[in-house]
Motif scaffolding. Structure first.
Motif, PDB file in Angstrom:
ATOM      1  N   ILE B   9       0.723  -1.416   0.103  1.00 29.88           N
ATOM      2  CA  ILE B   9      -0.114   0.012  -0.018  1.00 29.88           C
ATOM      3  C   ILE B   9       0.929   1.290   0.143  1.00 29.88           C
ATOM      4  N   ALA B  10       2.196   0.989  -0.241  1.00 28.55           N
ATOM      5  CA  ALA B  10       3.150   2.245   0.083  1.00 28.55           C
ATOM      6  C   ALA B  10       2.825   2.907  -1.296  1.00 28.55           C
ATOM      7  N   ASP B  11       2.643   2.488  -2.311  1.00 26.43           N
ATOM      8  CA  ASP B  11       2.524   3.053  -3.683  1.00 26.43           C
ATOM      9  C   ASP B  11       1.224   3.585  -4.002  1.00 26.43           C
ATOM     10  N   PRO B  12       1.058   4.921  -4.328  1.00 25.47           N
ATOM     11  CA  PRO B  12      -0.147   5.514  -4.675  1.00 25.47           C
ATOM     12  C   PRO B  12      -0.828   4.823  -5.652  1.00 25.47           C
ATOM     13  N   THR B  13      -0.378   4.622  -6.765  1.00 23.52           N
ATOM     14  CA  THR B  13      -1.111   3.974  -7.922  1.00 23.52           C
ATOM     15  C   THR B  13      -1.750   2.670  -7.390  1.00 23.52           C
ATOM     16  N   ARG B  14      -1.028   1.974  -6.403  1.00 22.59           N
ATOM     17  CA  ARG B  14      -1.630   0.514  -5.819  1.00 22.59           C
ATOM     18  C   ARG B  14      -2.916   0.982  -5.069  1.00 22.59           C
ATOM     19  N   ARG B  15      -2.567   1.981  -4.279  1.00 21.26           N
ATOM     20  CA  ARG B  15      -3.672   2.552  -3.275  1.00 21.26           C
ATOM     21  C   ARG B  15      -4.957   3.153  -4.168  1.00 21.26           C
ATOM     22  N   GLU B  16      -4.862   3.684  -5.419  1.00 22.31           N
ATOM     23  CA  GLU B  16      -5.760   3.896  -6.392  1.00 22.31           C
ATOM     24  C   GLU B  16      -6.644   2.468  -6.886  1.00 22.31           C
ATOM     25  N   ILE B  18      -6.638  -0.050  -5.366  1.00 22.03           N
ATOM     26  CA  ILE B  18      -7.815  -0.743  -4.358  1.00 22.03           C
ATOM     27  C   ILE B  18      -9.116   0.108  -4.359  1.00 22.03           C
ATOM     28  N   GLN B  19      -8.820   1.451  -4.474  1.00 20.24           N
ATOM     29  CA  GLN B  19     -10.063   2.266  -4.388  1.00 20.24           C
ATOM     30  C   GLN B  19     -10.891   1.765  -5.560  1.00 20.24           C
ATOM     31  N   MET B  20     -10.410   1.802  -6.723  1.00 25.99           N
ATOM     32  CA  MET B  20     -11.428   1.389  -7.966  1.00 25.99           C
ATOM     33  C   MET B  20     -12.231   0.071  -7.694  1.00 25.99           C
ATOM     34  N   ASN B  27     -12.085  -5.621 -14.701  1.00 30.70           N
ATOM     35  CA  ASN B  27     -11.032  -6.608 -15.237  1.00 30.70           C
ATOM     36  C   ASN B  27      -9.783  -5.590 -15.565  1.00 30.70           C
ATOM     37  N   VAL B  28      -8.640  -6.183 -15.924  1.00 26.80           N
ATOM     38  CA  VAL B  28      -7.553  -5.586 -15.845  1.00 26.80           C
ATOM     39  C   VAL B  28      -7.690  -4.494 -16.932  1.00 26.80           C
ATOM     40  N   ASN B  29      -8.083  -4.534 -18.051  1.00 25.99           N
ATOM     41  CA  ASN B  29      -8.021  -3.077 -19.170  1.00 25.99           C
ATOM     42  C   ASN B  29      -8.583  -2.020 -18.344  1.00 25.99           C
ATOM     43  N   THR B  30     -10.042  -2.255 -17.563  1.00 25.21           N
ATOM     44  CA  THR B  30     -10.736  -1.303 -17.295  1.00 25.21           C
ATOM     45  C   THR B  30      -9.872  -0.525 -16.150  1.00 25.21           C
ATOM     46  N   VAL B  31      -9.324  -1.517 -15.275  1.00 23.43           N
ATOM     47  CA  VAL B  31      -8.289  -0.835 -14.314  1.00 23.43           C
ATOM     48  C   VAL B  31      -7.258  -0.081 -14.950  1.00 23.43           C
ATOM     49  N   PHE B  65     -11.241 -10.645 -13.642  1.00 19.74           N
ATOM     50  CA  PHE B  65     -11.330  -9.762 -13.058  1.00 19.74           C
ATOM     51  C   PHE B  65     -10.694  -9.652 -11.647  1.00 19.74           C
ATOM     52  N   CYS B  66     -10.585  -8.482 -11.195  1.00 20.77           N
ATOM     53  CA  CYS B  66      -9.496  -8.204  -9.898  1.00 20.77           C
ATOM     54  C   CYS B  66     -10.624  -7.838  -8.614  1.00 20.77           C
ATOM     55  N   GLU B  67     -10.737  -8.731  -7.777  1.00 19.63           N
ATOM     56  CA  GLU B  67     -11.565  -8.395  -6.575  1.00 19.63           C
ATOM     57  C   GLU B  67     -10.716  -7.941  -5.499  1.00 19.63           C
ATOM     58  N   ALA B  68     -11.118  -6.825  -4.601  1.00 19.66           N
ATOM     59  CA  ALA B  68     -10.494  -6.641  -3.502  1.00 19.66           C
ATOM     60  C   ALA B  68     -10.626  -7.528  -2.301  1.00 19.66           C
ATOM     61  N   LYS B  69      -9.847  -7.754  -1.314  1.00 20.33           N
ATOM     62  CA  LYS B  69     -10.023  -8.645  -0.334  1.00 20.33           C
ATOM     63  C   LYS B  69      -9.538  -7.949   0.945  1.00 20.33           C
ATOM     64  N   LEU B  70     -10.509  -6.659   1.122  1.00 22.71           N
ATOM     65  CA  LEU B  70      -9.980  -5.654   1.951  1.00 22.71           C
ATOM     66  C   LEU B  70      -9.722  -6.187   3.610  1.00 22.71           C
ATOM     67  N   GLU B  71     -10.264  -7.220   3.873  1.00 22.65           N
ATOM     68  CA  GLU B  71      -9.824  -7.857   5.081  1.00 22.65           C
ATOM     69  C   GLU B  71      -8.535  -7.889   5.264  1.00 22.65           C
ATOM     70  N   LYS B  72      -7.774  -8.169   4.121  1.00 24.08           N
ATOM     71  CA  LYS B  72      -6.314  -8.398   4.561  1.00 24.08           C
ATOM     72  C   LYS B  72      -5.453  -6.935   4.652  1.00 24.08           C
ATOM     73  N   LEU B  73      -6.358  -5.922   4.923  1.00 24.49           N
ATOM     74  CA  LEU B  73      -5.765  -4.501   5.440  1.00 24.49           C
ATOM     75  C   LEU B  73      -5.875  -4.764   7.307  1.00 24.49           C
ATOM     76  N   GLN B  74      -6.464  -5.810   7.646  1.00 26.87           N
ATOM     77  CA  GLN B  74      -6.381  -5.874   9.128  1.00 26.87           C
ATOM     78  C   GLN B  74      -5.221  -5.541   9.713  1.00 26.87           C
ATOM     79  N   ALA B  75      -4.073  -6.203   9.150  1.00 28.99           N
ATOM     80  CA  ALA B  75      -2.599  -5.970   9.909  1.00 28.99           C
ATOM     81  C   ALA B  75      -2.372  -4.473   9.846  1.00 28.99           C
ATOM     82  N   VAL B  76      -2.839  -3.664   8.851  1.00 30.44           N
ATOM     83  CA  VAL B  76      -2.351  -2.285   8.856  1.00 30.44           C
ATOM     84  C   VAL B  76      -3.250  -1.518   9.988  1.00 30.44           C
ATOM     85  N   SER B  77      -4.592  -2.191  10.037  1.00 33.34           N
ATOM     86  CA  SER B  77      -5.686  -1.349  10.869  1.00 33.34           C
ATOM     87  C   SER B  77      -4.932  -1.547  12.410  1.00 33.34           C
TER      88      SER B  77
END
Lengths: 112, 112
Positions: B9-16, B18-20, B27-31, B65-77
């Motif tokens: 999550i250090a990279d701003p592109t990657r955070r973006e 995740i947000q998307m 899918n990859v092209n849409t991202v 398709f890329c699906e977010a697994k937000l609960e993996k942010l638990q460690a950060v939380s």
DNA sequence: ATAATATGCAACCTTTTGGTTGTACAAATA
DNA sequence: TATTTGTACAACCAAAAGGTTGCATATTAT
């Protein structure tokens, strides 16, 4: 250099430094002792943490103390909290579905 | 490769990214369309997010398709929350001190 | 069958990161 | 005063990060 707090906490050594000074400020040498890399290497990490405001340096004689500014983690907290809400909402939803299924099962069992 | 979620999550592109995909998989092209770097560059970011479990890929015909697994942010939380408690405790302490001072001031004022 | 679309990935390049050693200097101590 | 201690920083280096172009391949549309 303007630094990003997300990038600053990405490195495990820097997170360890934050932990060390979270409760009480320490001078550069004391911080260094904990790690098996050179003082210069640790100093560079401290510098990065300073550049994003997570640490402030305070001179005291020939020593310089590193003090943690934990509130600078607010940006990270805010960022992760928005997603925590989302994943918790999904877990709640899943709970409801499971509960519903269980209720239906009971009714079905009674009918039998 | 085993990846660290803090580094991911250090990279701003990657955070973006995740947000998307936080609310709905894409899918990859849409991202890719959202960014002005090449598809390969975005793909690499997606791969890093996949390697630490923040994204899972799901094939659907020729698309993925890329699906977010937000609960993996638990460690950060968890990590940030421990410090949030500390900096909030300090603010509370400061509040008390200020309140105390104000009370004393009033008393002093009354005596005058 | 042919063309277009969606993707994976190798090969390569440049910049950044995290590390080193060596030097310099101010403050504290013998 | 001479020496030790605490620190800053330049110069250098290898590896990792983030990017590119080009090619291969599977699926879908014409």
């Amino acid at each position: 250099m303007r630094r990003d707090v997300f990038q600053a906490i990405a490195d495990p050594t820097r997170r360890e430094i934050i932990q060390m000074i979270a409760t009480t400020p320490l001078n550069v040498n004391t911080v260094t002792e904990r790690f098996d890399v050179s003082r210069t290497a640790v100093y560079k990490h401290i510098k990065i943490l300073t550049e994003c405001g997570l640490i402030v340096m305070r001179q005291k004689g020939r020593e310089r103390f590193c003090e943690a500014k934990l509130e600078k983690l607010q940006a990270v907290s805010d960022w992760v909290e928005q997603y925590k809400k989302m994943w918790n909402a999904r877990f709640d939803l899943l709970d409801n579905v499971l509960e519903d299924l269980q209720t239906k099962n009971k009714k079905h069992g009674n009918k039998k």
